[in-house]
Design a protein around this motif. Structure first.
Motif, PDB file in Angstrom:
ATOM      1  N   MET A 158       0.833  -1.206   0.000  1.00  0.00           N
ATOM      2  CA  MET A 158       0.000   0.000   0.000  1.00  0.00           C
ATOM      3  C   MET A 158       0.867   1.255   0.000  1.00  0.00           C
ATOM      4  SD  MET A 158      -2.995  -0.940   2.742  1.00  0.00           S
ATOM      5  CE  MET A 158      -4.277  -2.163   2.378  1.00  0.00           C
ATOM      6  N   ALA A 159       1.892   1.250   0.832  1.00  0.00           N
ATOM      7  CA  ALA A 159       2.770   2.412   0.923  1.00  0.00           C
ATOM      8  C   ALA A 159       3.488   2.676  -0.395  1.00  0.00           C
ATOM      9  CB  ALA A 159       3.788   2.201   2.047  1.00  0.00           C
ATOM     10  N   ILE A 160       3.931   1.624  -1.066  1.00  0.00           N
ATOM     11  CA  ILE A 160       4.641   1.776  -2.345  1.00  0.00           C
ATOM     12  C   ILE A 160       3.754   2.487  -3.361  1.00  0.00           C
ATOM     13  CG2 ILE A 160       5.447   0.460  -4.357  1.00  0.00           C
ATOM     14  CD1 ILE A 160       6.678  -1.542  -2.379  1.00  0.00           C
ATOM     15  N   LEU A 161       2.485   2.096  -3.440  1.00  0.00           N
ATOM     16  CA  LEU A 161       1.582   2.715  -4.410  1.00  0.00           C
ATOM     17  C   LEU A 161       1.296   4.175  -4.054  1.00  0.00           C
ATOM     18  CD1 LEU A 161      -0.932  -0.199  -5.101  1.00  0.00           C
ATOM     19  CD2 LEU A 161       0.801   0.729  -6.639  1.00  0.00           C
ATOM     20  N   LEU A 162       1.102   4.469  -2.774  1.00  0.00           N
ATOM     21  CA  LEU A 162       0.822   5.851  -2.375  1.00  0.00           C
ATOM     22  C   LEU A 162       2.034   6.752  -2.616  1.00  0.00           C
ATOM     23  CD1 LEU A 162      -1.232   5.381   0.910  1.00  0.00           C
ATOM     24  CD2 LEU A 162      -2.069   6.091  -1.333  1.00  0.00           C
ATOM     25  N   GLN A 163       3.238   6.237  -2.334  1.00  0.00           N
ATOM     26  CA  GLN A 163       4.424   7.056  -2.577  1.00  0.00           C
ATOM     27  C   GLN A 163       4.671   7.252  -4.071  1.00  0.00           C
ATOM     28  OE1 GLN A 163       5.022   7.696   1.476  1.00  0.00           O
ATOM     29  NE2 GLN A 163       5.808   8.724  -0.320  1.00  0.00           N
ATOM     30  N   ALA A 164       4.282   6.278  -4.887  1.00  0.00           N
ATOM     31  CA  ALA A 164       4.374   6.457  -6.336  1.00  0.00           C
ATOM     32  C   ALA A 164       3.455   7.582  -6.799  1.00  0.00           C
ATOM     33  CB  ALA A 164       4.021   5.155  -7.046  1.00  0.00           C
ATOM     34  N   LEU A 165       2.286   7.693  -6.169  1.00  0.00           N
ATOM     35  CA  LEU A 165       1.381   8.799  -6.494  1.00  0.00           C
ATOM     36  C   LEU A 165       1.995  10.143  -6.110  1.00  0.00           C
ATOM     37  CD1 LEU A 165      -2.211   7.545  -5.540  1.00  0.00           C
ATOM     38  CD2 LEU A 165      -1.116   7.596  -7.794  1.00  0.00           C
ATOM     39  N   CYS A 166       2.733  10.173  -5.011  1.00  0.00           N
ATOM     40  CA  CYS A 166       3.394  11.419  -4.595  1.00  0.00           C
ATOM     41  C   CYS A 166       4.393  11.881  -5.657  1.00  0.00           C
ATOM     42  CB  CYS A 166       4.113  11.213  -3.266  1.00  0.00           C
ATOM     43  SG  CYS A 166       3.034  11.009  -1.859  1.00  0.00           S
ATOM     44  N   ALA A 167       5.193  10.949  -6.154  1.00  0.00           N
ATOM     45  CA  ALA A 167       6.158  11.289  -7.203  1.00  0.00           C
ATOM     46  C   ALA A 167       5.438  11.774  -8.453  1.00  0.00           C
ATOM     47  CB  ALA A 167       7.035  10.077  -7.518  1.00  0.00           C
ATOM     48  N   ARG A 168       4.327  11.138  -8.793  1.00  0.00           N
ATOM     49  CA  ARG A 168       3.559  11.524  -9.978  1.00  0.00           C
ATOM     50  C   ARG A 168       3.010  12.943  -9.835  1.00  0.00           C
ATOM     51  NH1 ARG A 168       1.153   8.825 -14.234  1.00  0.00           N
ATOM     52  NH2 ARG A 168       1.970   6.854 -13.421  1.00  0.00           N
ATOM     53  N   LEU A 169       2.453  13.247  -8.662  1.00  0.00           N
ATOM     54  CA  LEU A 169       1.927  14.595  -8.415  1.00  0.00           C
ATOM     55  C   LEU A 169       3.023  15.643  -8.553  1.00  0.00           C
ATOM     56  CD1 LEU A 169      -0.298  16.552  -7.361  1.00  0.00           C
ATOM     57  CD2 LEU A 169       0.525  16.045  -5.049  1.00  0.00           C
ATOM     58  N   ALA A 170       4.172  15.376  -7.952  1.00  0.00           N
ATOM     59  CA  ALA A 170       5.269  16.332  -7.958  1.00  0.00           C
ATOM     60  C   ALA A 170       5.785  16.601  -9.366  1.00  0.00           C
ATOM     61  CB  ALA A 170       6.399  15.822  -7.070  1.00  0.00           C
ATOM     62  N   ILE A 171       6.028  15.536 -10.111  1.00  0.00           N
ATOM     63  CA  ILE A 171       6.647  15.675 -11.430  1.00  0.00           C
ATOM     64  C   ILE A 171       5.660  16.244 -12.447  1.00  0.00           C
ATOM     65  CG2 ILE A 171       7.635  14.338 -13.341  1.00  0.00           C
ATOM     66  CD1 ILE A 171       8.856  12.512 -11.127  1.00  0.00           C
ATOM     67  N   ALA A 172       4.382  15.880 -12.343  1.00  0.00           N
ATOM     68  CA  ALA A 172       3.396  16.364 -13.307  1.00  0.00           C
ATOM     69  C   ALA A 172       3.010  17.812 -13.061  1.00  0.00           C
ATOM     70  CB  ALA A 172       2.150  15.480 -13.259  1.00  0.00           C
ATOM     71  N   SER A 173       2.887  18.213 -11.797  1.00  0.00           N
ATOM     72  CA  SER A 173       2.330  19.544 -11.496  1.00  0.00           C
ATOM     73  C   SER A 173       3.366  20.554 -11.041  1.00  0.00           C
ATOM     74  CB  SER A 173       1.256  19.418 -10.411  1.00  0.00           C
ATOM     75  OG  SER A 173       1.840  19.112  -9.157  1.00  0.00           O
ATOM     76  N   GLY A 174       4.573  20.082 -10.666  1.00  0.00           N
ATOM     77  CA  GLY A 174       5.559  21.007 -10.113  1.00  0.00           C
ATOM     78  C   GLY A 174       5.223  21.435  -8.709  1.00  0.00           C
ATOM     79  N   ARG A 175       4.312  20.728  -8.053  1.00  0.00           N
ATOM     80  CA  ARG A 175       3.870  21.069  -6.706  1.00  0.00           C
ATOM     81  C   ARG A 175       4.114  19.896  -5.759  1.00  0.00           C
ATOM     82  NH1 ARG A 175       0.425  23.457 -10.371  1.00  0.00           N
ATOM     83  NH2 ARG A 175      -0.491  25.476  -9.804  1.00  0.00           N
ATOM     84  N   ASP A 176       4.393  20.198  -4.493  1.00  0.00           N
ATOM     85  CA  ASP A 176       4.315  19.145  -3.495  1.00  0.00           C
ATOM     86  C   ASP A 176       2.870  19.061  -3.017  1.00  0.00           C
ATOM     87  OD1 ASP A 176       3.873  20.919  -1.177  1.00  0.00           O
ATOM     88  OD2 ASP A 176       5.968  21.514  -1.461  1.00  0.00           O
ATOM     89  N   LEU A 177       2.568  18.075  -2.169  1.00  0.00           N
ATOM     90  CA  LEU A 177       1.182  17.857  -1.755  1.00  0.00           C
ATOM     91  C   LEU A 177       0.627  19.047  -0.986  1.00  0.00           C
ATOM     92  CD1 LEU A 177      -1.279  16.020  -1.543  1.00  0.00           C
ATOM     93  CD2 LEU A 177      -0.210  14.921   0.447  1.00  0.00           C
ATOM     94  N   ALA A 178       1.454  19.696  -0.162  1.00  0.00           N
ATOM     95  CA  ALA A 178       0.991  20.869   0.580  1.00  0.00           C
ATOM     96  C   ALA A 178       0.661  22.017  -0.365  1.00  0.00           C
ATOM     97  CB  ALA A 178       2.055  21.300   1.592  1.00  0.00           C
TER      98      ALA A 178
END
Length: 448
Positions: A86-106
């Motif tokens: 579960m953690a691996i998939l959620l952290q993969a989403l974090c990388a996707r968000l960062a690289i696609a949008s130029g934003r961190d989650l905050a």
């Protein structure tokens, strides 16, 4: 192009506010991804995953692993494995968000939601950071006590000094921070490797333990410990952290470059989290082989486990290795919590302060309750405080996971790098499971 204004594949129409400042601006795009072989380019992305992995083996995880291994032997290894997937998939989403949008989650939460919602999410994230730091203060203090006999009260205060170490490493460059964390992870792995060899576990039982059984669901006590392992595994601050530190790599702005960055960043975090699983499983295996096998099935206190290792394993070095591993876990966790705290504060409210001041504030907030409880109640009080910190993290987790899944599923926000539908579906299921189980932990804690 302005270096302080990263381009995004996602259209700005998908966000309420335009993003002008990158995460962690002092180290943003500071690590070059040089042309060359695929191995060389992949190596440039190795590092952030190991900082994230620290959160999956921090002192908050030790109590649940010790209790699970001592009481049920190897049976709960399957829960550690499922939690890690579960953690691996959620952290993969974090990388996707960062690289696609130029934003961190905050930053994404700040740019996507109305200001009142953003401020509430910020307050909850800060509460999670303080709870994380509290667990690390206690874990480091216990490690200092076990190794050097330093009183817990003094150990809690000494942990404030790590701010100078972190500041020094950040001034040297982000690669030095990563090197420090990876070096301590190597020490932790060595310590557990020696202890496992001394414990001589039943390897057939270990392998069977990775296969889920119906007992986990039908036995209420086993289910409770399983939920504790899951609840202590996925940490909200890691989601903010990973989405920020991935952007320390200068991976370029074209679609092929971002696809490559996503592939390598996901590989990095996956390998690192499998390493974290190895450490967590080692702790559970050690508890099972040393305590469960000898009939000591009620071990949950870190200090008690440390005391019993020498007579049970027959080696004077065993408790020392245990203490070193705990201290290294605590030190490592303080580094990553510092950066997560900076990302949360700067991302949600665009408020910036020197990293050393930010560290002193968060550490001070954690030290006050930890010092008060250790002075009043001693080690038993710190154990209860450690459990309370995990409950606070459980309460905050949905407010980090749900926005992450929602953002990465939005084509307007993510553009060409939107998460595939199958990944979104699996992520929604994982988020639902984590939220439900963490809420159950919270309810159980309140009703006790």
């Amino acid at each position: 192009m302005d270096a302080q204004r990263p381009s995004s594949l996602a259209s700005d129409s998908g966000w309420r506010r335009e993003r002008l400042v990158p995460p962690l601006p002092e180290v943003s795009r500071s690590i070059a991804v040089r042309p060359g072989s695929k191995w060389r380019r992949a190596a440039a992305f190795l590092g952030p995953g190991y900082l994230v992995a620290v959160g999956y083996m921090d002192p908050g995880n030790w109590a649940t692993s010790l209790a699970g291994g001592s009481k049920y032997g190897y049976a709960l290894l399957s829960v550690a494995l499922i939690s890690n997937i579960m953690a691996i998939l959620l952290q993969a989403l974090c990388a996707r968000l960062a690289i696609a949008s130029g934003r961190d989650l905050a930053q994404a939460c700040h740019d996507a939601y109305p200001k009142p919602v953003s401020w509430v999410l910020w307050a909850l994230a800060e509460l999670a950071i303080c709870a994380t730091d509290l667990a690390e203060v206690i874990g480091t203090a216990i490690g200092l006590n076990l190794l050097f006999g330093l009183p817990l009260e003094a150990g809690v205060v000494v942990t404030a000094l790590d701010v100078f170490l972190i500041l020094y490493l950040q001034n040297l460059g982000f690669r030095w921070v990563e090197a420090f964390v990876i070096a301590l992870l190597g020490v932790i792995a060595l310590c557990f490797g020696i202890q496992i060899a001394l414990a001589d576990p039943e390897w057939g039982g270990v392998l069977r333990g990775f296969v889920p059984t119906t007992d986990i669901v039908t036995n209420p006590d086993m289910l409770y410990l399983a939920l504790g392992i899951l609840g202590a595994t996925v940490m909200p601050h890691n989601l903010y952290l990973h989405s920020g530190i991935v952007q320390t790599r200068a991976y370029g702005d074209s679609l092929p470059e971002k696809r490559e960055a996503l592939r390598y960043a996901t590989l990095d975090s996956t390998i690192a989290l499998m390493f974290a699983l190895t450490i967590n499983a080692s702790l559970l295996i050690l508890a099972a082989a040393a305590f469960h096998k000898t009939g000591r099935t009620e071990i949950a206190e870190i200090g008690e486990a440390h005391t019993l290792l020498e007579p049970l394993l027959g080696a004077a070095i065993a408790p020392t290795l245990f203490g070193i591993a705990l201290l290294c876990c605590g030190l490592n966790s303080t580094v990553t919590a510092t950066m997560a705290g900076q990302i949360v504060m700067e991302g949600f409210i665009d408020f910036r302060m020197p990293p050393w001041l930010r560290r002193l504030i968060t550490r001070g907030i954690a030290i006050v309750p930890a010092a008060a409880v250790t002075i009043a109640y001693g080690e038993s009080g710190t154990a209860r405080l450690l459990i309370l910190s995990q409950v606070v993290l459980s309460l905050q987790l949905p407010f980090a996971v749900i926005p992450l899944v929602a953002f990465t599923a939005s084509r307007r926000k993510m553009g060409a790098l939107v998460a595939p539908r199958w990944l979104t579906a699996v992520s929604v299921l994982i988020a639902a499971v984590i939220v439900v189980l963490n809420m159950k932990l919270l309810v159980d804690f309140v009703l006790e």
